[in-house]
Design an enzyme around this catalytic site. Structure first.
Site, mmCIF file in Angstrom:
data_model
loop_
_atom_site.group_PDB
_atom_site.id
_atom_site.type_symbol
_atom_site.label_atom_id
_atom_site.label_comp_id
_atom_site.label_asym_id
_atom_site.label_seq_id
_atom_site.Cartn_x
_atom_site.Cartn_y
_atom_site.Cartn_z
ATOM 1 N N HIS A 1 -42.800 -6.916 38.273
ATOM 2 C CA HIS A 1 -41.798 -6.077 38.927
ATOM 3 C C HIS A 1 -40.551 -5.885 38.075
ATOM 4 O O HIS A 1 -39.602 -5.228 38.497
ATOM 5 C CB HIS A 1 -41.426 -6.702 40.283
ATOM 6 C CG HIS A 1 -40.748 -5.766 41.227
ATOM 7 N ND1 HIS A 1 -39.474 -5.975 41.708
ATOM 8 C CD2 HIS A 1 -41.164 -4.595 41.782
ATOM 9 C CE1 HIS A 1 -39.138 -4.995 42.518
ATOM 10 N NE2 HIS A 1 -40.138 -4.138 42.582
ATOM 11 N N LYS B 1 -37.914 -4.504 35.270
ATOM 12 C CA LYS B 1 -37.588 -3.243 34.605
ATOM 13 C C LYS B 1 -36.682 -3.594 33.427
ATOM 14 O O LYS B 1 -35.512 -3.925 33.610
ATOM 15 C CB LYS B 1 -36.865 -2.266 35.534
ATOM 16 C CG LYS B 1 -37.739 -1.688 36.657
ATOM 17 C CD LYS B 1 -37.671 -2.505 37.897
ATOM 18 C CE LYS B 1 -38.484 -1.870 39.029
ATOM 19 N NZ LYS B 1 -38.608 -2.775 40.182
ATOM 20 N N ASP C 1 -33.993 -2.095 19.332
ATOM 21 C CA ASP C 1 -33.441 -2.665 18.093
ATOM 22 C C ASP C 1 -32.799 -4.036 18.293
ATOM 23 O O ASP C 1 -31.873 -4.409 17.555
ATOM 24 C CB ASP C 1 -32.427 -1.702 17.463
ATOM 25 C CG ASP C 1 -33.081 -0.425 16.955
ATOM 26 O OD1 ASP C 1 -34.309 -0.428 16.764
ATOM 27 O OD2 ASP C 1 -32.369 0.581 16.768
ATOM 28 N N HIS D 1 -32.478 2.172 46.798
ATOM 29 C CA HIS D 1 -33.371 1.233 46.114
ATOM 30 C C HIS D 1 -32.600 0.250 45.235
ATOM 31 O O HIS D 1 -33.199 -0.626 44.619
ATOM 32 C CB HIS D 1 -34.381 2.035 45.273
ATOM 33 C CG HIS D 1 -35.519 1.233 44.757
ATOM 34 N ND1 HIS D 1 -35.749 1.044 43.405
ATOM 35 C CD2 HIS D 1 -36.506 0.551 45.400
ATOM 36 C CE1 HIS D 1 -36.821 0.304 43.240
ATOM 37 N NE2 HIS D 1 -37.303 -0.010 44.434
ATOM 38 N N LYS E 1 -30.434 -2.878 43.959
ATOM 39 C CA LYS E 1 -30.392 -4.298 44.331
ATOM 40 C C LYS E 1 -29.167 -4.905 43.662
ATOM 41 O O LYS E 1 -29.125 -5.046 42.434
ATOM 42 C CB LYS E 1 -31.658 -5.025 43.865
ATOM 43 C CG LYS E 1 -32.986 -4.390 44.336
ATOM 44 C CD LYS E 1 -33.681 -3.761 43.188
ATOM 45 C CE LYS E 1 -35.029 -3.138 43.442
ATOM 46 N NZ LYS E 1 -35.673 -3.079 44.635
ATOM 47 N N ASP F 1 -16.372 -11.235 45.570
ATOM 48 C CA ASP F 1 -14.923 -11.192 45.307
ATOM 49 C C ASP F 1 -14.550 -10.219 44.188
ATOM 50 O O ASP F 1 -13.586 -10.455 43.439
ATOM 51 C CB ASP F 1 -14.403 -12.594 44.975
ATOM 52 C CG ASP F 1 -14.517 -13.544 46.162
ATOM 53 O OD1 ASP F 1 -14.711 -13.057 47.290
ATOM 54 O OD2 ASP F 1 -14.422 -14.768 45.957
#
Length: 486
Positions: A224, A226, A231, A404, A406, A411
């Protein structure tokens, strides 16, 4: 003949109850939380045979034998590399803000590294602009490009990225692409795989779904993460899959997917690179350890006080690390806590931490999508609303598409961004990644984005919620029973 049939029935009956006893024993010795264990026990007792089948497919967390053997071997190699990385003292940010001290200490003690400095860090919210910036970076790449995604869906802007990768591979750039087998099934059924491989791109189908292997490893453990690395210097991570939001799940009628990505320049690409190399070796058996960072990476540093930790989870990675980090971040909040998640099925510990934060005076807001791509998770989430609202938590439902993103902001200083949903699958099963960022400028930018989400949301009224239809309460309870299994 009657004796024969009686023997067969006796054998089936005995085998069934031996399986029940074996599974019960395995559930109890795992020392998982009580709701999780009770859900499994009730499933195998109430749904004969089917419950046992579900357990064998989804009950045990394990990889295939070959992958498990490789995972155990690579940690000794990775630990040696991490020891060498520690000699690059110029990349570490030793001091942290007060609110971030606990979580960075947790990461230091469990992962062995202090927070990493960054030359430049930027939040990206517009998918079209993200794709444009990414394509520019791909064309400017000098040495290597490495990517891992859960979903790559051909069409629209995703094809533009594919063309950029192919062009880069043809001019000699070393390109690696790892995609989850289930999430990217349309990609692996498309001509793009062969086109990319012919151009020199290494394409790997991660956690391959195969009917012949369903009894050899758990099929719902997914890749899952991403991650994009260019480089050994530029790193991307966040919630965005490689899809065109104007085309992705257009027929569902829930609107565009709203995502959040970070683009970072500096040595953080190296630490993310070791995670990528572990994933790559688990799938291929080949070592691709990243080069150690040099001092030039931090010349003209714009975020001099920023400190970043990278947390990875999944089979073979540090156990419970992301769950512990989330709990630590929530308990560190003193004034304000904002959580954005598309899936809200928290563990009992996380639910208690969030409610406790609100009850000790922290202003707690949770932003979730009003429209959902999963009916199961939508109803399972609703059962937690009453307890959260009673504790004083504000729950906002985003109305302009499927949110979508997350993210967690504490603070306006400590930010957590990545691929982790607040559900059991992300917390305990999948290969996930979270960036922990200690920086006030970055925190203020995230705060502005979250406020924009809130302005496009409706606030759930506590009184109105308590008066919802009785049949909805029943449905919520049914899905609550299933929530530890989602």
């Amino acid at each position: 003949m009657d004796i024969f049939y009686n023997l067969i029935k006796c054998l089936i009956f005995s085998t069934y109850w031996l399986l029940i006893a074996n599974i019960t024993f395995r559930v109890l010795i795992k020392r998982r939380n009580i709701p999780y264990s009770m859900s499994w026990l009730l499933t195998i007792y109430i749904i004969p045979f089917i419950g046992i089948s579900i357990w064998f497919f989804f009950g045990e967390l394990y990889l295939g034998k070959r992958q498990k053997k490789i995972a155990n071997r690579i940690w000794s190699i990775s630990n040696k590399w991490l020891h060498e990385l520690k000699s690059c003292t110029y990349i570490f940010q030793i001091k942290n803000s007060e609110v971030a001290t606990s979580i960075f200490q947790l990461c230091k003690n469990r992962q062995g590294l202090h927070g990493i400095k960054s030359k430049k860090i930027k939040l990206l919210t517009n998918t079209k602009k993200i794709m444009q910036i990414l394509i520019r970076d791909i064309y400017l790449a000098r040495k290597n490009i490495e990517m891992v995604f859960y979903i790559w869906k051909p069409g629209g802007m995703a094809d533009d990225v594919a063309i950029a990768l192919i062009d880069s591979a043809k001019r000699g750039i070393h390109c690696r692409l790892m995609l989850d087998s289930a999430g990217s099934i349309e990609f692996f059924q498309s001509p793009w795989v062969e086109i990319m491989r012919k151009s020199g791109i290494q394409v790997v189908e991660a956690l391959k779904v195969n009917l012949l292997r369903v009894f050899l490893r758990r099929v719902d453990v997914r890749q899952h993460r991403k991650i994009i690395l260019i480089d050994n210097y530029i790193a991307y991570s966040g919630s965005m899959n490689l899809v065109d939001p104007y085309l992705f799940k257009k027929s569902s009628g829930i609107g565009q997917w709203i995502d959040l990505m970070t683009r970072i320049e500096g040595p953080i690409a190296t630490t993310m690179g070791i995670i990528y190399s572990c994933d790559w070796e688990i799938e291929t058996g080949l070592k691709i350890l990243p080069q150690l960072p040099n001092k030039k990476m931090l010349e003209n540093q714009s975020n001099k006080n920023a400190s970043i930790q990278v947390i990875a989870s999944g089979p073979g990675f540090l156990k419970n690390m992301i769950h512990q980090a989330l709990l630590t971040a929530i308990y560190s909040a003193k004034r304000e806590l904002i959580i954005t998640t598309p899936y809200l099925v928290p563990s009992e510990d996380l639910l208690e931490a969030i409610c406790t934060a609100a009850q000790r005076g922290v202003e707690v807001s949770i932003i979730i999508p009003l429209y959902h791509d999963s009916i199961l998770v939508k109803w399972a989430s609703r059962v937690f609303f009453s307890e959260l609202l009673e504790a004083g938590v504000k729950i906002f439902q985003f109305q302009k598409g499927l949110l979508h993103s997350k993210s967690i902001l504490v603070d306006q200083q400590l930010s957590l961004i990545g691929t982790v949903n607040l559900d059991m699958r992300s917390l305990w099963l999948n290969f996930e990644i979270t960036l922990v960022i200690d920086d006030s400028d970055f925190g203020r930018n995230l705060f502005c984005i979250q406020n924009k989400y809130i302005s496009d949301s409706q606030l759930i009224d506590k009184k109105a919620w308590s008066m919802r239809a009785y049949w909805k309460r029943i449905l919520e309870k049914i899905f609550y029973f299933l929530s530890p299994l989602l």
